[in-house]
Design a protein around this motif. Structure first.
Motif, PDB file in Angstrom:
ATOM      1  N   PRO A 179       0.801  -1.240   0.000  1.00  0.00           N
ATOM      2  CA  PRO A 179       0.000   0.000   0.000  1.00  0.00           C
ATOM      3  C   PRO A 179       0.823   1.274   0.000  1.00  0.00           C
ATOM      4  O   PRO A 179       0.531   2.196  -0.763  1.00  0.00           O
ATOM      5  CB  PRO A 179      -0.835  -0.144   1.276  1.00  0.00           C
ATOM      6  N   ARG A 180       1.854   1.355   0.818  1.00  0.00           N
ATOM      7  CA  ARG A 180       2.632   2.598   0.882  1.00  0.00           C
ATOM      8  C   ARG A 180       3.439   2.823  -0.393  1.00  0.00           C
ATOM      9  O   ARG A 180       3.592   3.959  -0.840  1.00  0.00           O
ATOM     10  CB  ARG A 180       3.544   2.580   2.104  1.00  0.00           C
ATOM     11  N   VAL A 181       3.950   1.742  -0.965  1.00  0.00           N
ATOM     12  CA  VAL A 181       4.702   1.889  -2.212  1.00  0.00           C
ATOM     13  C   VAL A 181       3.761   2.270  -3.347  1.00  0.00           C
ATOM     14  O   VAL A 181       4.103   3.081  -4.207  1.00  0.00           O
ATOM     15  CB  VAL A 181       5.472   0.593  -2.525  1.00  0.00           C
ATOM     16  N   THR A 182       2.563   1.695  -3.349  1.00  0.00           N
ATOM     17  CA  THR A 182       1.568   2.085  -4.344  1.00  0.00           C
ATOM     18  C   THR A 182       1.214   3.555  -4.200  1.00  0.00           C
ATOM     19  O   THR A 182       1.068   4.274  -5.195  1.00  0.00           O
ATOM     20  CB  THR A 182       0.305   1.217  -4.207  1.00  0.00           C
ATOM     21  N   LEU A 183       1.092   4.022  -2.959  1.00  0.00           N
ATOM     22  CA  LEU A 183       0.838   5.450  -2.719  1.00  0.00           C
ATOM     23  C   LEU A 183       1.994   6.296  -3.251  1.00  0.00           C
ATOM     24  O   LEU A 183       1.771   7.379  -3.813  1.00  0.00           O
ATOM     25  CB  LEU A 183       0.652   5.711  -1.219  1.00  0.00           C
ATOM     26  N   ALA A 184       3.213   5.807  -3.092  1.00  0.00           N
ATOM     27  CA  ALA A 184       4.378   6.542  -3.592  1.00  0.00           C
ATOM     28  C   ALA A 184       4.340   6.656  -5.111  1.00  0.00           C
ATOM     29  O   ALA A 184       4.624   7.722  -5.678  1.00  0.00           O
ATOM     30  CB  ALA A 184       5.665   5.863  -3.146  1.00  0.00           C
ATOM     31  N   LYS A 185       3.980   5.553  -5.781  1.00  0.00           N
ATOM     32  CA  LYS A 185       3.866   5.588  -7.239  1.00  0.00           C
ATOM     33  C   LYS A 185       2.775   6.569  -7.658  1.00  0.00           C
ATOM     34  O   LYS A 185       2.956   7.358  -8.598  1.00  0.00           O
ATOM     35  CB  LYS A 185       3.565   4.198  -7.784  1.00  0.00           C
ATOM     36  N   SER A 190       1.105  11.818  -9.911  1.00  0.00           N
ATOM     37  CA  SER A 190       0.306  13.046  -9.769  1.00  0.00           C
ATOM     38  C   SER A 190       1.153  14.312  -9.680  1.00  0.00           C
ATOM     39  O   SER A 190       0.629  15.415  -9.872  1.00  0.00           O
ATOM     40  CB  SER A 190      -0.573  12.950  -8.514  1.00  0.00           C
ATOM     41  N   ASN A 191       2.450  14.155  -9.397  1.00  0.00           N
ATOM     42  CA  ASN A 191       3.280  15.342  -9.163  1.00  0.00           C
ATOM     43  C   ASN A 191       4.548  15.372 -10.016  1.00  0.00           C
ATOM     44  O   ASN A 191       5.467  16.136  -9.728  1.00  0.00           O
ATOM     45  CB  ASN A 191       3.672  15.409  -7.682  1.00  0.00           C
ATOM     46  N   TYR A 192       4.597  14.564 -11.069  1.00  0.00           N
ATOM     47  CA  TYR A 192       5.799  14.462 -11.895  1.00  0.00           C
ATOM     48  C   TYR A 192       6.232  15.790 -12.491  1.00  0.00           C
ATOM     49  O   TYR A 192       7.408  16.023 -12.778  1.00  0.00           O
ATOM     50  CB  TYR A 192       5.564  13.459 -13.034  1.00  0.00           C
ATOM     51  N   TYR A 193       5.280  16.708 -12.711  1.00  0.00           N
ATOM     52  CA  TYR A 193       5.558  17.989 -13.370  1.00  0.00           C
ATOM     53  C   TYR A 193       6.223  19.001 -12.448  1.00  0.00           C
ATOM     54  O   TYR A 193       6.679  20.054 -12.895  1.00  0.00           O
ATOM     55  CB  TYR A 193       4.245  18.577 -13.900  1.00  0.00           C
ATOM     56  N   ASN A 194       6.290  18.701 -11.158  1.00  0.00           N
ATOM     57  CA  ASN A 194       6.890  19.618 -10.180  1.00  0.00           C
ATOM     58  C   ASN A 194       8.409  19.512 -10.268  1.00  0.00           C
ATOM     59  O   ASN A 194       8.995  18.485  -9.952  1.00  0.00           O
ATOM     60  CB  ASN A 194       6.403  19.254  -8.776  1.00  0.00           C
ATOM     61  N   THR A 195       9.061  20.592 -10.678  1.00  0.00           N
ATOM     62  CA  THR A 195      10.517  20.556 -10.858  1.00  0.00           C
ATOM     63  C   THR A 195      11.264  20.370  -9.544  1.00  0.00           C
ATOM     64  O   THR A 195      12.425  19.981  -9.552  1.00  0.00           O
ATOM     65  CB  THR A 195      10.999  21.844 -11.545  1.00  0.00           C
ATOM     66  N   HIS A 293       0.979   3.205 -23.980  1.00  0.00           N
ATOM     67  CA  HIS A 293       1.826   2.683 -22.915  1.00  0.00           C
ATOM     68  C   HIS A 293       1.213   1.387 -22.420  1.00  0.00           C
ATOM     69  O   HIS A 293      -0.004   1.206 -22.474  1.00  0.00           O
ATOM     70  CB  HIS A 293       1.921   3.666 -21.742  1.00  0.00           C
ATOM     71  N   ASP A 294       2.049   0.458 -21.942  1.00  0.00           N
ATOM     72  CA  ASP A 294       1.478  -0.752 -21.364  1.00  0.00           C
ATOM     73  C   ASP A 294       0.818  -0.405 -20.038  1.00  0.00           C
ATOM     74  O   ASP A 294       1.124   0.592 -19.414  1.00  0.00           O
ATOM     75  CB  ASP A 294       2.545  -1.846 -21.190  1.00  0.00           C
ATOM     76  N   SER A 295      -0.101  -1.258 -19.593  1.00  0.00           N
ATOM     77  CA  SER A 295      -0.908  -0.933 -18.420  1.00  0.00           C
ATOM     78  C   SER A 295      -0.099  -0.918 -17.143  1.00  0.00           C
ATOM     79  O   SER A 295      -0.519  -0.338 -16.148  1.00  0.00           O
ATOM     80  CB  SER A 295      -2.061  -1.938 -18.275  1.00  0.00           C
ATOM     81  N   HIS A 296       1.089  -1.540 -17.156  1.00  0.00           N
ATOM     82  CA  HIS A 296       1.914  -1.554 -15.951  1.00  0.00           C
ATOM     83  C   HIS A 296       2.532  -0.194 -15.681  1.00  0.00           C
ATOM     84  O   HIS A 296       2.737   0.194 -14.544  1.00  0.00           O
ATOM     85  CB  HIS A 296       3.022  -2.600 -16.090  1.00  0.00           C
ATOM     86  N   SER A 297       2.835   0.559 -16.744  1.00  0.00           N
ATOM     87  CA  SER A 297       3.480   1.859 -16.569  1.00  0.00           C
ATOM     88  C   SER A 297       2.673   2.953 -17.233  1.00  0.00           C
ATOM     89  O   SER A 297       3.214   3.917 -17.747  1.00  0.00           O
ATOM     90  CB  SER A 297       4.895   1.817 -17.170  1.00  0.00           C
ATOM     91  N   ARG A 298       1.363   2.785 -17.238  1.00  0.00           N
ATOM     92  CA  ARG A 298       0.506   3.748 -17.904  1.00  0.00           C
ATOM     93  C   ARG A 298       0.656   5.121 -17.279  1.00  0.00           C
ATOM     94  O   ARG A 298       0.616   5.279 -16.066  1.00  0.00           O
ATOM     95  CB  ARG A 298      -0.957   3.297 -17.807  1.00  0.00           C
ATOM     96  N   VAL A 299       0.862   6.124 -18.122  1.00  0.00           N
ATOM     97  CA  VAL A 299       1.057   7.485 -17.658  1.00  0.00           C
ATOM     98  C   VAL A 299      -0.304   8.160 -17.524  1.00  0.00           C
ATOM     99  O   VAL A 299      -1.130   8.049 -18.415  1.00  0.00           O
ATOM    100  CB  VAL A 299       1.940   8.277 -18.641  1.00  0.00           C
ATOM    101  N   PRO A 300      -0.556   8.836 -16.414  1.00  0.00           N
ATOM    102  CA  PRO A 300      -1.862   9.480 -16.245  1.00  0.00           C
ATOM    103  C   PRO A 300      -2.083  10.578 -17.254  1.00  0.00           C
ATOM    104  O   PRO A 300      -1.144  11.186 -17.765  1.00  0.00           O
ATOM    105  CB  PRO A 300      -1.776  10.044 -14.813  1.00  0.00           C
ATOM    106  N   SER A 301      -3.342  10.828 -17.560  1.00  0.00           N
ATOM    107  CA  SER A 301      -3.685  11.878 -18.524  1.00  0.00           C
ATOM    108  C   SER A 301      -3.459  13.245 -17.904  1.00  0.00           C
ATOM    109  O   SER A 301      -3.320  13.390 -16.688  1.00  0.00           O
ATOM    110  CB  SER A 301      -5.150  11.736 -18.938  1.00  0.00           C
ATOM    111  N   ASP A 302      -3.404  14.265 -18.751  1.00  0.00           N
ATOM    112  CA  ASP A 302      -3.206  15.612 -18.263  1.00  0.00           C
ATOM    113  C   ASP A 302      -4.323  16.016 -17.325  1.00  0.00           C
ATOM    114  O   ASP A 302      -5.475  15.608 -17.483  1.00  0.00           O
ATOM    115  CB  ASP A 302      -3.183  16.600 -19.439  1.00  0.00           C
ATOM    116  N   LYS A 303      -3.978  16.867 -16.375  1.00  0.00           N
ATOM    117  CA  LYS A 303      -4.989  17.369 -15.464  1.00  0.00           C
ATOM    118  C   LYS A 303      -5.858  18.376 -16.185  1.00  0.00           C
ATOM    119  O   LYS A 303      -5.427  19.078 -17.043  1.00  0.00           O
ATOM    120  CB  LYS A 303      -4.333  18.034 -14.252  1.00  0.00           C
TER     121      LYS A 303
END
Length: 303
Positions: A179-185, A190-195, A293-303
């Motif tokens: 659960p915690r690692v899933t939360l980390a992913k 959700s925050n990949y765009y934050n430099t 992208h494959d479902s294992h590493s699917r990138v979320p859509s734009d906000k």
């Protein structure tokens, strides 16, 4: 193709394929259905000589599959999928009278798919009753014994189609969880765009030390959180380059989490062998471009 037969109608036996093609094709090297009753039945994959990927599915009865860390009882609907040679073994346990199995041997070119399946489900898992995979395996066996896989390409198409369906099932029905690692992913997604995003922030957000986050993340997903984030930056940038022509390279760099466009161009070129501008130009011959992208590493859509 032949019509699907039930396992009761299929004879016990095995079929091997000697592949002579020089092409690096994913192929079925052997397939069989066995009724095992001898407690001398024991295979130690550490000492086997031939190199292939083995899948063994339990039709009925009970068997045992072991890795250095775990023993997996094998009952109806269970399977294990491993590389041979490898650090695993399987046998008919003393408390079992018989073990009916359907096994498939695939060429070593299938190892990348094995890797992704292991990331999601580990080396052994159960197929739900709704899965069509058991019938697909029986159909492959029926086709093999009736000589329907008569050419290298017939064999490869059938093997690859089945393995893709198996990988799709595994990625959509993950057995491994933390659960915690899933939360980390999810936090990274959700925050990949934050430099300013860094691993200390992610670890604090999910209540893990950075050491434990990196170790558990790598164990679950087969990649470090830092590398996952770097890949996420690049995947998102590819989508924007192809689908958002109104944005400049500098704007895209900022949108996906790079501190400046010069660094973005350097990283992009190292990863893909071309600049972001060239990548965009090379893909302008299409009216519409879909980024998959494959479902294992699917990138979320734009906000």
């Amino acid at each position: 193709m032949t019509n699907t037969k039930s396992s009761a109608q299929l004879p016990f036996g095995s079929v091997g394929f000697h592949i002579t093609s020089a092409l690096p094709l994913q192929t079925l090297r052997g397939i069989g259905m066995h009724h095992i009753t001898s407690h001398d039945y024991h295979w130690d994959n550490r000492v086997r000589k031939n190199s292939y990927v083995l899948l063994q599915y339990t039709i009925s009865g009970k068997g045992s599959f072991q890795t250095p860390d775990h023993t997996y009882p094998q009952q109806t609907g269970d399977l294990f999928l491993v590389q041979v040679p490898g650090d695993s073994q399987y046998s008919l346990p003393d408390d079992s009278e018989y073990w009916d199995v359907l096994y498939l041997e695939f060429s070593s070119e299938c190892l990348p798919l094995l890797y992704h399946i292991h990331l999601s489900c580990g080396p052994a898992f159960h197929l739900e009753a709704s899965s069509t995979l058991p019938e697909q395996m029986k159909q492959l066996y029926a086709d093999a014994i009736s000589n329907q896989l008569a050419s290298v390409f017939d064999n490869s198409k059938a093997a690859y189609a089945f393995l893709l369906d198996l990988a799709d099932y595994a990625l959509e029905n993950p057995a491994l969880s933390s659960p915690r690692v899933t939360l980390a992913k999810n936090y990274l997604d959700s925050n990949y765009y934050n430099t300013d995003l860094n691993l200390d922030e992610v670890a604090d957000a999910v209540g893990l030390s950075k050491y434990h986050l990196c170790r558990e993340f790598n164990h679950l997903y087969g990649i470090s959180p830092g590398k996952y984030l770097a890949n996420l930056h690049l995947q998102k940038s590819c989508a924007l380059l192809l689908q958002s022509h109104q944005h400049t390279i500098a704007e895209i760099a900022s949108m996906v989490g790079f501190s400046n466009d010069n660094y973005f161009c350097k990283v992009f070129r190292k990863a893909f062998g071309t600049t972001p501008t060239q990548y965009r130009l090379q893909n302008q011959n299409y009216d519409l471009v879909r980024v998959l992208h494959d479902s294992h590493s699917r990138v979320p859509s734009d906000k």
